[in-house]
Design an enzyme around this catalytic site. Structure first.
Site, PDB file in Angstrom:
ATOM      1  N   ASP A 160       0.789  -1.180   0.110  1.00 39.87           N
ATOM      2  CA  ASP A 160      -0.100   0.074   0.001  1.00 39.87           C
ATOM      3  C   ASP A 160       0.895   1.266   0.009  1.00 39.87           C
ATOM      4  O   ASP A 160       2.249   1.004   0.099  1.00 39.87           O
ATOM      5  CB  ASP A 160      -0.833   0.022   1.356  1.00 39.87           C
ATOM      6  CG  ASP A 160      -2.117   0.893   1.121  1.00 39.87           C
ATOM      7  OD1 ASP A 160      -2.189   1.803   0.162  1.00 39.87           O
ATOM      8  OD2 ASP A 160      -2.577   1.401   2.333  1.00 39.87           O
ATOM      9  N   LEU A 161       0.411   2.364  -0.100  1.00 38.36           N
ATOM     10  CA  LEU A 161       1.190   3.672  -0.347  1.00 38.36           C
ATOM     11  C   LEU A 161       1.207   4.196   1.135  1.00 38.36           C
ATOM     12  O   LEU A 161       2.073   4.390   1.773  1.00 38.36           O
ATOM     13  CB  LEU A 161       0.758   4.470  -1.134  1.00 38.36           C
ATOM     14  CG  LEU A 161       1.536   5.676  -1.745  1.00 38.36           C
ATOM     15  CD1 LEU A 161       2.824   5.714  -2.008  1.00 38.36           C
ATOM     16  CD2 LEU A 161       0.700   6.850  -2.866  1.00 38.36           C
TER      17      LEU A 161
END
Length: 147
Positions: free
Chosen positions: A9-10
């Site tokens: 995920d970022l």
């Protein structure tokens, strides 16, 4: 079966988005004439869809007002806020080791793809990813596009 893909995920995984997200929320509320809470009082807004957060902050379900809040947020986010992230320590060496080990490295985020790619480019992280997957701004993703 051999593991070959690694998903990241970022926000909250590769980068700390606190400053960018909370400052954009403050900007949006200010533009609407609402005194914004302090940054530390907005951390609960990081993660869930922003439409819901703005609904709670503004105490409204009025779609026009929520759309305006999101518009102000996106304006600041697209110009400044997306670059106010901080890369977590050791992320770059870790991504480098994972790629060198032969894994396919993929990004999966609820952030719009256009922003995710710009953030990765800005922090020179794109080079580590085989694919970047985020949401598209379409009616089908109305709640997710606000993330």
């Amino acid at each position: 079966m051999m593991l070959s893909n690694i998903l990241f995920d970022l926000d909250g995984t590769l980068t700390d988005p606190k400053d960018g997200i909370t400052r954009c929320i403050q900007f949006s509320l200010d533009q609407l004439g609402v005194t914004p809470p302090r940054v530390d009082q907005l951390t609960w807004c990081i993660g869930p869809p922003l439409r819901g957060s703005f609904s709670r902050l503004l105490n409204t379900l009025d779609d026009a007002l929520l759309d305006q809040a999101l518009s102000y947020y996106r304006k600041r986010f697209s110009e400044t806020g997306m670059y106010e992230n901080v890369i977590y320590p050791e992320i770059i060496p870790a991504l480098r080791r994972i790629r060198t080990a032969g894994f396919r490295v993929l990004l999966a985020t609820s952030k719009p793809s256009v922003f995710a790619r710009k953030i990765l480019d800005h922090f020179d992280l794109t080079q580590f990813f085989h694919a970047i997957h985020g949401v598209n701004w379409t009616a089908a993703y109305r709640t997710k596009e606000s993330c």
